[in-house]
Design a protein around this motif. Sequence first.
Motif, PDB file in Angstrom:
ATOM      1  N   THR A  50      12.212  -0.590  -8.723  1.00 33.75           N
ATOM      2  CA  THR A  50      12.156  -0.961  -7.308  1.00 33.75           C
ATOM      3  C   THR A  50      12.138   0.285  -6.424  1.00 33.75           C
ATOM      4  OG1 THR A  50      13.391  -2.968  -7.820  1.00 33.75           O
ATOM      5  CG2 THR A  50      13.246  -2.357  -5.514  1.00 33.75           C
ATOM      6  N   SER A  51      12.929   1.278  -6.776  1.00 37.69           N
ATOM      7  CA  SER A  51      12.950   2.524  -6.009  1.00 37.69           C
ATOM      8  C   SER A  51      11.594   3.213  -6.050  1.00 37.69           C
ATOM      9  CB  SER A  51      14.017   3.473  -6.559  1.00 37.69           C
ATOM     10  OG  SER A  51      15.291   2.895  -6.450  1.00 37.69           O
ATOM     11  N   PHE A  52      10.957   3.234  -7.222  1.00 38.83           N
ATOM     12  CA  PHE A  52       9.639   3.842  -7.350  1.00 38.83           C
ATOM     13  C   PHE A  52       8.618   3.128  -6.470  1.00 38.83           C
ATOM     14  CE2 PHE A  52       5.462   3.783  -9.408  1.00 38.83           C
ATOM     15  CZ  PHE A  52       5.157   5.131  -9.310  1.00 38.83           C
ATOM     16  N   ILE A  53       8.617   1.814  -6.506  1.00 39.58           N
ATOM     17  CA  ILE A  53       7.674   1.031  -5.693  1.00 39.58           C
ATOM     18  C   ILE A  53       7.928   1.274  -4.209  1.00 39.58           C
ATOM     19  CG2 ILE A  53       6.976  -1.314  -5.060  1.00 39.58           C
ATOM     20  CD1 ILE A  53       5.904  -0.423  -7.749  1.00 39.58           C
ATOM     21  N   LEU A  54       9.171   1.247  -3.784  1.00 40.30           N
ATOM     22  CA  LEU A  54       9.486   1.433  -2.363  1.00 40.30           C
ATOM     23  C   LEU A  54       9.160   2.845  -1.889  1.00 40.30           C
ATOM     24  CD1 LEU A  54      12.793  -0.566  -1.963  1.00 40.30           C
ATOM     25  CD2 LEU A  54      10.568  -1.090  -0.998  1.00 40.30           C
ATOM     26  N   TYR A  55       9.481   3.852  -2.677  1.00 36.86           N
ATOM     27  CA  TYR A  55       9.142   5.220  -2.277  1.00 36.86           C
ATOM     28  C   TYR A  55       7.634   5.411  -2.212  1.00 36.86           C
ATOM     29  CZ  TYR A  55      14.015   6.599  -2.901  1.00 36.86           C
ATOM     30  OH  TYR A  55      15.370   6.719  -2.783  1.00 36.86           O
ATOM     31  N   SER A  56       6.900   4.792  -3.130  1.00 33.75           N
ATOM     32  CA  SER A  56       5.434   4.874  -3.096  1.00 33.75           C
ATOM     33  C   SER A  56       4.877   4.212  -1.844  1.00 33.75           C
ATOM     34  CB  SER A  56       4.839   4.216  -4.334  1.00 33.75           C
ATOM     35  OG  SER A  56       5.253   4.872  -5.492  1.00 33.75           O
ATOM     36  N   LEU A  57       5.398   3.040  -1.503  1.00 33.90           N
ATOM     37  CA  LEU A  57       4.939   2.344  -0.294  1.00 33.90           C
ATOM     38  C   LEU A  57       5.280   3.123   0.969  1.00 33.90           C
ATOM     39  CD1 LEU A  57       5.644  -1.425  -0.971  1.00 33.90           C
ATOM     40  CD2 LEU A  57       3.445  -0.360  -0.500  1.00 33.90           C
ATOM     41  N   ILE A  58       6.465   3.693   1.020  1.00 41.82           N
ATOM     42  CA  ILE A  58       6.859   4.469   2.198  1.00 41.82           C
ATOM     43  C   ILE A  58       5.969   5.698   2.339  1.00 41.82           C
ATOM     44  CG2 ILE A  58       8.703   5.904   3.164  1.00 41.82           C
ATOM     45  CD1 ILE A  58      10.675   3.820   1.968  1.00 41.82           C
ATOM     46  N   GLY A  59       5.701   6.385   1.237  1.00 45.56           N
ATOM     47  CA  GLY A  59       4.806   7.539   1.281  1.00 45.56           C
ATOM     48  C   GLY A  59       3.400   7.156   1.708  1.00 45.56           C
ATOM     49  N   HIS A  60       2.899   6.056   1.169  1.00 47.30           N
ATOM     50  CA  HIS A  60       1.561   5.583   1.544  1.00 47.30           C
ATOM     51  C   HIS A  60       1.510   5.213   3.024  1.00 47.30           C
ATOM     52  CE1 HIS A  60      -2.348   3.770   0.970  1.00 47.30           C
ATOM     53  NE2 HIS A  60      -1.905   2.688   1.586  1.00 47.30           N
ATOM     54  N   TYR A  61       2.556   4.585   3.511  1.00 46.00           N
ATOM     55  CA  TYR A  61       2.614   4.179   4.915  1.00 46.00           C
ATOM     56  C   TYR A  61       2.618   5.398   5.838  1.00 46.00           C
ATOM     57  CZ  TYR A  61       4.372   1.962   9.160  1.00 46.00           C
ATOM     58  OH  TYR A  61       4.533   1.534  10.456  1.00 46.00           O
ATOM     59  N   ILE A  62       3.411   6.388   5.510  1.00 44.35           N
ATOM     60  CA  ILE A  62       3.490   7.579   6.354  1.00 44.35           C
ATOM     61  C   ILE A  62       2.170   8.353   6.327  1.00 44.35           C
ATOM     62  CG2 ILE A  62       4.631   9.828   6.566  1.00 44.35           C
ATOM     63  CD1 ILE A  62       7.239   8.389   5.850  1.00 44.35           C
ATOM     64  N   ILE A  63       1.557   8.449   5.162  1.00 42.66           N
ATOM     65  CA  ILE A  63       0.257   9.133   5.086  1.00 42.66           C
ATOM     66  C   ILE A  63      -0.792   8.379   5.896  1.00 42.66           C
ATOM     67  CG2 ILE A  63      -1.646   9.684   3.508  1.00 42.66           C
ATOM     68  CD1 ILE A  63       0.522  10.474   1.476  1.00 42.66           C
ATOM     69  N   SER A  64      -0.767   7.058   5.850  1.00 46.39           N
ATOM     70  CA  SER A  64      -1.738   6.293   6.637  1.00 46.39           C
ATOM     71  C   SER A  64      -1.488   6.454   8.137  1.00 46.39           C
ATOM     72  CB  SER A  64      -1.723   4.823   6.243  1.00 46.39           C
ATOM     73  OG  SER A  64      -0.523   4.205   6.625  1.00 46.39           O
ATOM     74  N   LEU A  65      -0.242   6.682   8.530  1.00 46.43           N
ATOM     75  CA  LEU A  65       0.047   6.905   9.953  1.00 46.43           C
ATOM     76  C   LEU A  65      -0.424   8.283  10.415  1.00 46.43           C
ATOM     77  CD1 LEU A  65       3.592   5.346  10.431  1.00 46.43           C
ATOM     78  CD2 LEU A  65       1.384   4.410  11.112  1.00 46.43           C
ATOM     79  N   TYR A  66      -0.494   9.256   9.502  1.00 39.87           N
ATOM     80  CA  TYR A  66      -0.977  10.587   9.876  1.00 39.87           C
ATOM     81  C   TYR A  66      -2.451  10.586  10.263  1.00 39.87           C
ATOM     82  CZ  TYR A  66       3.218  13.097   8.401  1.00 39.87           C
ATOM     83  OH  TYR A  66       4.486  13.582   8.296  1.00 39.87           O
ATOM     84  N   LEU A  67      -3.200   9.602   9.838  1.00 42.33           N
ATOM     85  CA  LEU A  67      -4.623   9.547  10.138  1.00 42.33           C
ATOM     86  C   LEU A  67      -4.918   9.045  11.547  1.00 42.33           C
ATOM     87  CD1 LEU A  67      -5.867   8.044   6.778  1.00 42.33           C
ATOM     88  CD2 LEU A  67      -5.899  10.434   7.477  1.00 42.33           C
ATOM     89  N   LEU A  68      -3.960   8.390  12.167  1.00 40.97           N
ATOM     90  CA  LEU A  68      -4.222   7.757  13.464  1.00 40.97           C
ATOM     91  C   LEU A  68      -4.312   8.702  14.663  1.00 40.97           C
ATOM     92  CD1 LEU A  68      -2.131   4.502  13.102  1.00 40.97           C
ATOM     93  CD2 LEU A  68      -4.604   4.771  12.991  1.00 40.97           C
TER      94      LEU A  68
END
Length: 120
Positions: A88-106
Motif C-alpha cells: 500500500t505504501s508503494f502504491i500511494l508513494y507512486s501515486l503521489i509522485g505521479h500527481y506532483i509530476i503531473s502538476l509540474y507540467l501545468l
Amino acid sequence: MNLTNSLAEVLIPAISVLIGFSINAMLLLIGRVSDETTDREEKLIKNTRNHTMYAVIIGLATLVLVVGFLVTSGETLIPIDLPFRTFTSFILYSLIGHYIISLYLLPARFYAIAENVEID
C-alpha cells in the motif's frame, strides 16, 4: 519506508490543498474566453484542460486511498500486516509522485495561455 498513521494525517491536508489548486485551475480554463482564438490556442487550452482534469482525478484517487489507509490501519502493527502495508505504501508513494509530476507540467501551459506564447 512504510506509510504510518501520522504521515497519512499530514498527507491528507497537503493533497487536499493541491486538489483545490487543480480545481481552481480547471475553473480558470473553463472561464477562459478570448476574442480571437486560433486553432493552435484552442488546442492548447483543450489539452491543458484535459491534463488538469487528469490531475484532479489522480489527486482524488490518491486522497481516497490515503483516507482508506488511515481508516483501515490500526495503531499496532502485527506481522501479517507488514506486506500489505508495504504494498500500500508503494502504491500511494507512486501515486503521489505521479500527481506532483503531473502538476509540474501545468505552470508552463498556463503561462503560454496567458501570454499567447506558442509552445508545442
